[in-house]
Design an enzyme around this catalytic site. Structure first.
Site, mmCIF file in Angstrom:
data_model
loop_
_atom_site.group_PDB
_atom_site.id
_atom_site.type_symbol
_atom_site.label_atom_id
_atom_site.label_comp_id
_atom_site.label_asym_id
_atom_site.label_seq_id
_atom_site.Cartn_x
_atom_site.Cartn_y
_atom_site.Cartn_z
ATOM 1 N N ASN A 53 0.840 -1.194 0.000
ATOM 2 C CA ASN A 53 0.000 0.000 0.000
ATOM 3 C C ASN A 53 0.874 1.244 0.000
ATOM 4 O O ASN A 53 1.345 1.689 1.038
ATOM 5 C CB ASN A 53 -0.903 -0.017 1.251
ATOM 6 C CG ASN A 53 -2.246 0.608 0.964
ATOM 7 O OD1 ASN A 53 -2.395 1.376 0.026
ATOM 8 N ND2 ASN A 53 -3.226 0.279 1.786
ATOM 9 N N TYR A 82 14.792 31.755 -33.074
ATOM 10 C CA TYR A 82 14.323 31.539 -31.706
ATOM 11 C C TYR A 82 15.027 30.370 -31.019
ATOM 12 O O TYR A 82 15.271 30.401 -29.817
ATOM 13 C CB TYR A 82 12.820 31.262 -31.701
ATOM 14 C CG TYR A 82 11.935 32.458 -31.900
ATOM 15 C CD1 TYR A 82 12.455 33.711 -32.201
ATOM 16 C CD2 TYR A 82 10.550 32.338 -31.790
ATOM 17 C CE1 TYR A 82 11.635 34.808 -32.394
ATOM 18 C CE2 TYR A 82 9.724 33.425 -31.976
ATOM 19 C CZ TYR A 82 10.261 34.665 -32.278
ATOM 20 O OH TYR A 82 9.451 35.744 -32.457
ATOM 21 N N GLU A 96 -12.828 2.486 -5.068
ATOM 22 C CA GLU A 96 -11.679 3.325 -5.429
ATOM 23 C C GLU A 96 -12.052 4.066 -6.706
ATOM 24 O O GLU A 96 -11.701 3.671 -7.813
ATOM 25 C CB GLU A 96 -10.441 2.437 -5.605
ATOM 26 C CG GLU A 96 -10.081 1.721 -4.311
ATOM 27 C CD GLU A 96 -9.235 0.473 -4.490
ATOM 28 O OE1 GLU A 96 -8.868 0.169 -5.652
ATOM 29 O OE2 GLU A 96 -8.960 -0.206 -3.490
#
Length: 521
Positions: free
Chosen positions: A197, A281, A425
């Site tokens: 976890n 540039y 979830e």
């Protein structure tokens, strides 16, 4: 000399992750961690003995969290969790990622809020020290509630299941444990959950990518400086008065570095009165573009280092402030959402976009050397005999392909979410996807910069005057991996070698510059 050991269970940083993952530094447990872990483990066991219902300890997981598990089945619950969640697929993570993963999982457990025995982080570090590398598939995690599937594959090795690598041989974990003299662990309540976890897969991949990205950021300034000089460009773009008027720290830093590297260049002095007003540039805006990427990487590095040192388990065993109430247990077991990897996923996506801008501007610079219309007097594709030879024609095509791929990879993963676990979830981070994309962008950028370095070095060879002493030292470092152009040949192997050298910091060291992490942002 071997790299200094790293202590887990107290604050760690990106460089320490790199040292353990890639330089094989030894990771050891903080001397105070064992007592702290034993204390919080005792509190958790006391709460269980009092009959408390604690998620993942004596309940099912996810959508099954309301199901109470009888005491005699709690050890089986933890084994079943690892076995059922080890459903990763696809290619395995590289050894450095898995080593970082093992270190970070041990570290977050050792911070003391997971309620596990000291044995658990100690065993992860013992596997790491013994050279055991679990086989961890890359795909299967959505980044909440933690990087469950890949971490389950990692955790199986602790209980003697799954597959691992040991000194280059792939074998069952129980056989590898026996070879190094370790026994499989019988998991106690909550320990299987605590092993899986958390955000460590997302964080490990991102941490290693950002470590490399910092080198590439420095390389972009160094190689860009060579390109500016070899293109007979104006160093006035670095005038500090320009950047005082737009004082982004990263922009000012890039301007300072480029000016410092070109200083005293005979090549730069040779066209001081050429009358040109301004460059394209891709040359003129280097400080602004590189500086924006520098600022982005600093934000991402800060976010990752916070995550490295965070509690990412659930539930957490957290101490209260001292109380005079004799009935106050002094702690809480709290469920929260620290396993959600959005805190790394969004920064990882941001880093991918920032590094892609470095790839695209690098490709535009190197392209200007290939066309006589923009190369200021150099032969087409920098060849000796244009037409008979193609020179760097296809090198630019490869750079374009890599830059385009970076653009695709910069589509953010963190904005997506698919609910999992029967809707329990219902918002996930897609952090591992964001992290893996970032790793791919880093690899692509290293190769684009290698191509620019090859082209710029060739352009310097074709000019009448040399560049500055420091940039000529960089030129020599490039030549150690990629020889001078003497006619058409395959450059693939040399470019790969040069890309690796850039990531290792060889061009930065040749320029006499400190690593980005040691510089003020």
């Amino acid at each position: 000399m071997s790299p200094k050991q790293v202590i887990v269970g107290r604050r760690i940083d990106l460089e320490e992750v790199h040292r353990v993952a890639r330089l094989r530094a030894k990771a050891v447990l903080n001397e105070h961690a064992e007592a702290a872990l034993s204390h919080t483990r005792g509190l958790l066991e006391a709460s269980l003995a009092d009959g408390s219902t604690i998620y993942g300890v004596n309940t099912g997981f996810g959508a099954l969290s309301e199901t109470r598990i009888p005491p005699e089945k709690l050890a089986q619950l933890q084994r079943n969790l690892l076995r059922s969640h080890a459903v990763g697929v696809g290619p395995a993570f590289a050894e450095d990622v898995v080593r970082a993963l093992m270190m970070l999982r041990a570290h977050t457990l050792a911070l003391g809020a997971s309620g596990v025995r000291p044995l658990l982080p100690q065993r992860l570090l013992a596997l790491l020290d013994a050279g055991i590398v679990p086989l961890v598939p890359r795909q299967g995690s959505v980044g909440a509630s933690g990087d469950l599937a890949p971490l389950a594959h990692l955790a199986l090795a602790v209980i003697g299941e799954g597959e691992v690598w040991l000194h280059g041989d792939r074998m069952p974990a129980d056989r590898a444990l026996a070879r190094v003299g370790l026994e499989p662990i019988e998991l106690a309540p909550k320990e299987g959950l605590s092993l899986i976890n958390g955000t460590q897969v997302t964080t490990a991949v991102t941490a290693l990518a950002i470590h490399d990205a910092r080198e590439l950021l420095m390389a972009a300034d160094i190689i860009g400086a060579i390109s500016l000089d070899a293109m007979l460009g104006s160093v006035r773009i670095c005038d500090p008065r320009i950047h005082a008027g737009k004082p982004h720290p990263g922009q000012r830093r890039s301007a300072e570095l480029i000016a410092e590297l070109i200083a005293d260049s005979p090549l730069n002095r040779s066209h001081a009165n050429c009358g040109r007003v301004q460059d394209a540039y891709s040359l003129r805006c280097m400080p602004q573009v590189h500086g924006a990427a520098r600022a982005a990487l600093q934000y991402v590095a800060d976010a990752v280092e916070i995550e490295l040192n965070s509690f990412t388990d659930n539930p957490l065993v957290l101490l209260r402030e001292p109380s005079d109430d004799p009935e106050d247990p002094g702690f809480d077991v709290l469920s929260g959402g620290n396993f959600h990897a959005g805190t790394v996923a969004l920064p990882a996506d941001h880093a991918s976009a920032a590094l892609t801008t470095l790839a695209t501007i690098s490709e535009r610079r190197l392209d200007r050397f290939c066309a006589p219309e923009s190369s200021r007097g150099l032969p087409a594709f920098l060849s000796n005999d244009p037409g008979l030879e193609s020179g760097f024609m296809m090198a630019q095509v490869t750079a374009a392909a890599l830059a385009s791929e970076c653009k695709t990879l910069s589509t953010p993963a963190c904005v997506d979410t698919i609910p999992t676990s029967a809707g329990k979830e219902d918002h996930v981070s897609m952090g591992p996807i964001a992290a893996r994309k970032l790793g791919a962008v880093v690899a692509n950028l290293a190769r684009v910069l290698a191509i620019e370095a090859a082209v710029a070095a060739r352009a310097v060879d074709l000019r009448e005057h040399p560049s500055s002493e420091r940039l000529m030292a960089v030129h020599a470092a490039i030549r150690r991996h990629l020889g001078p152009f003497e006619g058409d040949r395959s450059l693939s192997a040399e470019l790969e070698a040069l890309a690796g050298a850039i990531v290792r910091g060889e061009l930065r060291e040749a320029a006499g510059l400190a690593a980005e992490g040691s510089q003020p942002s």
